[in-house]
Design a protein around this motif. Structure first.
Motif, PDB file in Angstrom:
ATOM      1  N   LEU A  32      -8.244 -10.679  -7.332  1.00 53.21           N
ATOM      2  CA  LEU A  32      -9.266  -9.831  -6.730  1.00 53.21           C
ATOM      3  C   LEU A  32     -10.603 -10.556  -6.747  1.00 53.21           C
ATOM      4  O   LEU A  32     -11.212 -10.738  -7.796  1.00 53.21           O
ATOM      5  N   THR A  33     -11.060 -10.979  -5.586  1.00 51.61           N
ATOM      6  CA  THR A  33     -12.337 -11.671  -5.464  1.00 51.61           C
ATOM      7  C   THR A  33     -13.439 -10.655  -5.151  1.00 51.61           C
ATOM      8  O   THR A  33     -13.156  -9.526  -4.723  1.00 51.61           O
ATOM      9  N   PRO A  34     -14.703 -11.033  -5.343  1.00 47.43           N
ATOM     10  CA  PRO A  34     -15.797 -10.111  -4.969  1.00 47.43           C
ATOM     11  C   PRO A  34     -15.740  -9.696  -3.502  1.00 47.43           C
ATOM     12  O   PRO A  34     -16.031  -8.540  -3.173  1.00 47.43           O
ATOM     13  N   ALA A  35     -15.354 -10.613  -2.626  1.00 47.10           N
ATOM     14  CA  ALA A  35     -15.264 -10.278  -1.198  1.00 47.10           C
ATOM     15  C   ALA A  35     -14.170  -9.247  -0.949  1.00 47.10           C
ATOM     16  O   ALA A  35     -14.336  -8.323  -0.143  1.00 47.10           O
ATOM     17  N   ALA A  36     -13.034  -9.393  -1.634  1.00 46.37           N
ATOM     18  CA  ALA A  36     -11.946  -8.431  -1.478  1.00 46.37           C
ATOM     19  C   ALA A  36     -12.360  -7.066  -2.022  1.00 46.37           C
ATOM     20  O   ALA A  36     -12.077  -6.021  -1.409  1.00 46.37           O
ATOM     21  N   LEU A  37     -13.032  -7.047  -3.165  1.00 45.51           N
ATOM     22  CA  LEU A  37     -13.510  -5.789  -3.735  1.00 45.51           C
ATOM     23  C   LEU A  37     -14.451  -5.088  -2.763  1.00 45.51           C
ATOM     24  O   LEU A  37     -14.353  -3.873  -2.551  1.00 45.51           O
ATOM     25  N   PHE A  38     -15.359  -5.852  -2.146  1.00 44.88           N
ATOM     26  CA  PHE A  38     -16.282  -5.273  -1.171  1.00 44.88           C
ATOM     27  C   PHE A  38     -15.514  -4.682   0.005  1.00 44.88           C
ATOM     28  O   PHE A  38     -15.841  -3.589   0.495  1.00 44.88           O
ATOM     29  N   ALA A  39     -14.462  -5.380   0.463  1.00 43.23           N
ATOM     30  CA  ALA A  39     -13.678  -4.902   1.604  1.00 43.23           C
ATOM     31  C   ALA A  39     -12.987  -3.583   1.272  1.00 43.23           C
ATOM     32  O   ALA A  39     -12.988  -2.640   2.084  1.00 43.23           O
ATOM     33  N   TYR A  40     -12.393  -3.487   0.095  1.00 48.18           N
ATOM     34  CA  TYR A  40     -11.740  -2.237  -0.303  1.00 48.18           C
ATOM     35  C   TYR A  40     -12.750  -1.104  -0.412  1.00 48.18           C
ATOM     36  O   TYR A  40     -12.493   0.029   0.029  1.00 48.18           O
ATOM     37  N   GLU A  41     -13.898  -1.384  -1.003  1.00 49.93           N
ATOM     38  CA  GLU A  41     -14.923  -0.350  -1.166  1.00 49.93           C
ATOM     39  C   GLU A  41     -15.450   0.106   0.193  1.00 49.93           C
ATOM     40  O   GLU A  41     -15.709   1.296   0.409  1.00 49.93           O
ATOM     41  N   ARG A  42     -15.596  -0.836   1.110  1.00 51.99           N
ATOM     42  CA  ARG A  42     -16.059  -0.493   2.451  1.00 51.99           C
ATOM     43  C   ARG A  42     -15.043   0.393   3.168  1.00 51.99           C
ATOM     44  O   ARG A  42     -15.412   1.369   3.821  1.00 51.99           O
ATOM     45  N   ASN A  47     -14.004   0.424  11.227  1.00 52.95           N
ATOM     46  CA  ASN A  47     -12.583   0.758  11.148  1.00 52.95           C
ATOM     47  C   ASN A  47     -12.070   0.519   9.725  1.00 52.95           C
ATOM     48  O   ASN A  47     -12.019  -0.618   9.258  1.00 52.95           O
ATOM     49  N   ALA A  48     -11.693   1.579   9.043  1.00 53.38           N
ATOM     50  CA  ALA A  48     -11.263   1.466   7.649  1.00 53.38           C
ATOM     51  C   ALA A  48      -9.980   0.656   7.504  1.00 53.38           C
ATOM     52  O   ALA A  48      -9.808  -0.076   6.521  1.00 53.38           O
ATOM     53  N   ASP A  49      -9.061   0.778   8.468  1.00 51.37           N
ATOM     54  CA  ASP A  49      -7.803   0.030   8.382  1.00 51.37           C
ATOM     55  C   ASP A  49      -8.048  -1.475   8.420  1.00 51.37           C
ATOM     56  O   ASP A  49      -7.363  -2.245   7.735  1.00 51.37           O
ATOM     57  N   LEU A  50      -9.025  -1.903   9.224  1.00 51.51           N
ATOM     58  CA  LEU A  50      -9.343  -3.333   9.287  1.00 51.51           C
ATOM     59  C   LEU A  50      -9.932  -3.812   7.965  1.00 51.51           C
ATOM     60  O   LEU A  50      -9.586  -4.897   7.485  1.00 51.51           O
ATOM     61  N   PRO A 104      -5.627   6.724   1.568  1.00 54.14           N
ATOM     62  CA  PRO A 104      -5.143   6.334   0.236  1.00 54.14           C
ATOM     63  C   PRO A 104      -5.055   4.829   0.038  1.00 54.14           C
ATOM     64  O   PRO A 104      -5.020   4.351  -1.099  1.00 54.14           O
ATOM     65  N   GLY A 105      -5.029   4.065   1.139  1.00 54.87           N
ATOM     66  CA  GLY A 105      -4.798   2.629   1.051  1.00 54.87           C
ATOM     67  C   GLY A 105      -5.780   1.852   0.198  1.00 54.87           C
ATOM     68  O   GLY A 105      -5.364   1.072  -0.668  1.00 54.87           O
ATOM     69  N   PRO A 106      -7.093   2.005   0.411  1.00 51.86           N
ATOM     70  CA  PRO A 106      -8.042   1.230  -0.403  1.00 51.86           C
ATOM     71  C   PRO A 106      -7.874   1.476  -1.896  1.00 51.86           C
ATOM     72  O   PRO A 106      -7.966   0.540  -2.706  1.00 51.86           O
ATOM     73  N   TRP A 107      -7.613   2.711  -2.271  1.00 51.04           N
ATOM     74  CA  TRP A 107      -7.452   3.045  -3.683  1.00 51.04           C
ATOM     75  C   TRP A 107      -6.178   2.434  -4.252  1.00 51.04           C
ATOM     76  O   TRP A 107      -6.189   1.892  -5.368  1.00 51.04           O
ATOM     77  N   PHE A 108      -5.092   2.521  -3.475  1.00 51.81           N
ATOM     78  CA  PHE A 108      -3.835   1.992  -3.991  1.00 51.81           C
ATOM     79  C   PHE A 108      -3.875   0.474  -4.122  1.00 51.81           C
ATOM     80  O   PHE A 108      -3.492  -0.084  -5.155  1.00 51.81           O
ATOM     81  N   PHE A 109      -4.327  -0.221  -3.087  1.00 53.75           N
ATOM     82  CA  PHE A 109      -4.265  -1.678  -3.120  1.00 53.75           C
ATOM     83  C   PHE A 109      -5.314  -2.289  -4.050  1.00 53.75           C
ATOM     84  O   PHE A 109      -5.074  -3.357  -4.625  1.00 53.75           O
ATOM     85  N   LEU A 110      -6.439  -1.625  -4.224  1.00 60.62           N
ATOM     86  CA  LEU A 110      -7.386  -2.096  -5.237  1.00 60.62           C
ATOM     87  C   LEU A 110      -6.759  -1.936  -6.623  1.00 60.62           C
ATOM     88  O   LEU A 110      -6.855  -2.835  -7.472  1.00 60.62           O
ATOM     89  N   GLY A 111      -6.097  -0.810  -6.845  1.00 59.31           N
ATOM     90  CA  GLY A 111      -5.407  -0.617  -8.111  1.00 59.31           C
ATOM     91  C   GLY A 111      -4.313  -1.640  -8.324  1.00 59.31           C
ATOM     92  O   GLY A 111      -4.111  -2.137  -9.447  1.00 59.31           O
TER      93      GLY A 111
END
Length: 209
Positions: free
Chosen positions: A135-145, A116-119, A154-161
């Motif tokens: 931004l921790t490595p774990a958070a980066l992995f979560a956004y990329e996943r 589930n991408a939203d999770l 659009p969410g992963p791209w916006f919030f990683l940015g």
């Protein structure tokens, strides 16, 4: 619409004031820029420009929480199913000032629905919040996943940015916000937020050092 244009104009003026006149340090200016973006998000999702004014009342003390980020993520995510229930529980923990509990709730949801991408997006946001907006490595992995599981989200791209923007790296936020804008539906209520965010970061040339 007039209210929206005024809100964007005020945010842009504040950005230019920090850049051209006050010339605050780059990292501080970019952190304020990220705050302006989320202020626009709050206006887009809950603002009522036609509402008559009312005297301010003293609010009770409450835990520090980025309500605008929560509302924006909710607008970008779906609103049904078991995953949504885990996200609501996580949002409640965030509002209570318990980011570690928010992470735990989301991880429980991912254990049930690992695709589930939203999770995964919610996990990235909760991990960033738990690390004091770092931004921790774990958070980066979560956004990329999240981006892999739903390439049109659009969410992963916006919030990683946004995480990069808060960390003083607008050059990394710029292409991510462009990708978020390309993935946002034309009629999405949050699309003006993405448009304003990208326009702001694209025009934000650093001042001479």
């Amino acid at each position: 619409m007039t209210g929206w244009l005024l809100a964007i104009a005020v945010a842009g003026a504040a950005w230019l004031l920090l850049w051209r006149v006050v010339r605050v340090p780059r990292v501080a200016r970019e952190a304020v820029g990220a705050t302006l973006v989320l202020a626009l998000a709050g206006y887009a999702l809950s603002g009522v420009p036609g509402q008559p004014g009312a005297p301010a009342t003293r609010a009770a003390a409450r835990p520090q929480v980025d309500e605008r980020a929560i509302e924006l993520r909710q607008a970008m995510s779906g609103g049904f199913g078991t995953a949504y229930n885990w996200l609501i529980a996580s949002d409640g923990a965030m509002r209570a000032g318990l980011p570690s509990a928010a992470v735990t709730y989301i991880r429980s949801g991912i254990a049930e629905d690992p695709r589930n991408a939203d999770l995964w997006l919610g996990l990235g946001n909760a991990l960033v919040a738990r690390a004091d907006n770092t931004l921790t490595p774990a958070a980066l992995f979560a956004y990329e996943r999240a981006a892999v599981l739903n390439p049109r989200h659009p969410g992963p791209w916006f919030f990683l940015g946004l995480a990069y923007m808060r960390g003083g790296e607008p050059e990394r936020a710029r292409p991510l916000w462009l990708q978020a804008l390309r993935r946002a539906p034309a009629d999405a209520e949050y699309r003006p937020v993405l448009e304003a965010a990208y326009a702001m970061v694209a025009a934000g040339t650093p001042p001479p050092r």
